[in-house]
Design a protein around this motif. Sequence first.
Motif, short mmCIF file in Angstrom:
data_model
loop_
_atom_site.label_atom_id
_atom_site.label_comp_id
_atom_site.label_asym_id
_atom_site.label_seq_id
_atom_site.Cartn_x
_atom_site.Cartn_y
_atom_site.Cartn_z
N ALA A 48 35.99 30.22 10.66
CA ALA A 48 35.43 30.41 9.31
C ALA A 48 35.43 29.09 8.54
O ALA A 48 34.45 28.73 7.90
CB ALA A 48 36.23 31.48 8.57
N ARG A 49 36.54 28.37 8.63
CA ARG A 49 36.60 27.07 7.94
C ARG A 49 35.57 26.09 8.52
O ARG A 49 34.92 25.35 7.78
CB ARG A 49 38.01 26.48 8.05
CG ARG A 49 39.04 27.25 7.25
CD ARG A 49 40.36 26.52 7.24
NE ARG A 49 41.43 27.34 6.70
CZ ARG A 49 42.62 26.87 6.35
NH1 ARG A 49 42.90 25.60 6.52
NH2 ARG A 49 43.54 27.67 5.86
N ASP A 50 35.45 26.09 9.85
CA ASP A 50 34.45 25.22 10.49
C ASP A 50 33.05 25.55 10.00
O ASP A 50 32.25 24.65 9.72
CB ASP A 50 34.48 25.41 12.02
CG ASP A 50 35.61 24.64 12.66
OD1 ASP A 50 36.26 23.85 11.95
OD2 ASP A 50 35.86 24.85 13.87
N ALA A 51 32.77 26.85 9.92
CA ALA A 51 31.42 27.28 9.49
C ALA A 51 31.14 26.81 8.07
O ALA A 51 30.04 26.32 7.78
CB ALA A 51 31.30 28.80 9.60
N VAL A 52 32.13 26.93 7.19
CA VAL A 52 31.93 26.51 5.80
C VAL A 52 31.76 24.99 5.72
O VAL A 52 30.85 24.48 5.05
CB VAL A 52 33.11 26.98 4.91
CG1 VAL A 52 33.02 26.38 3.51
CG2 VAL A 52 33.12 28.52 4.82
N GLN A 53 32.60 24.28 6.45
CA GLN A 53 32.50 22.82 6.41
C GLN A 53 31.15 22.35 6.99
O GLN A 53 30.48 21.50 6.39
CB GLN A 53 33.66 22.20 7.21
CG GLN A 53 33.69 20.67 7.05
CD GLN A 53 34.98 20.05 7.59
OE1 GLN A 53 35.97 20.76 7.80
NE2 GLN A 53 34.96 18.75 7.79
#
Lengths: 198, 74
Positions: A48-53
């Motif tokens: 999820a963090r990767d997707a947002v970044q």
Amino acid sequence: MSATIVDEPSLVARLRAGEESAFEQLVRSTSGRLLAAARRLLRNEEDARDAVQNAFVRAFQSLSRFRQESSILTWLHRIVINEALMHLRSRAKSDQPSIDDLLPTFIADGHQTRDTVDWSETADQALERAETAELVRRKIDELPEIYRTVLLMHDIEEMSHAEIAESLGVSTNVVKVRLHRARQALRTLLEREFGGQK
Amino acid sequence: MNCREVIGFLMEYLDGALAAAERSEFEKHLAVCISCVAYLRTYEQTVRMEVTTRIEEVTVPEELVRAILASRKM
């Protein structure tokens, strides 16, 4: 969408001018909404963090193409959803479980095989308990991925049939069929909890 | 319409997307079929229950904010 940006045209102008504080304002005011969406679809904090970044990186690179036809949050939300879908495709299993057991069945003349009992009032009472939302969330997560994704995009992320179709690369008709089947399957899963027919 | 058709058209009915003639046939069936009324009510309840699981916004870890801002300069 709950996150709001005061004076968005001015923020967009500052972003296009490369003002550092504008980027920070954008990230701080929108990333909470975007991370919530990514977590829901991906169910994995790191992904999820990767997707947002990745979505922000993509957005920063294509700011010149943002035409302000929608709010900047809506634009970012679409990019995050597409990033999350790419993650989901990369981990997609070829053998998706069947949803057929969760759909209604009919006899030859088209009538329901067994009568449906109305459990909506029992469920209404259950909604007053905090743990009910968590139970519903778990039941949504039991749906096969292609149905869960469409249901979340439409009913939770409030995307239109056309927007979902574009993101998934399918027709709006396919989206509507998947959404209806997803809701029916979820209805059966909830019936087992609230309809007294375990 | 029979139960299979009514349940098949349920989403369009609730979205107001059925033509007047289809809507009328749909409602004629509902008037005589308790089971389909129960199916419709529990389908609507399912969608309402889904909405209660919405999380509009979460707190973003500061390290993620910093990583996003740093990635712009790379």
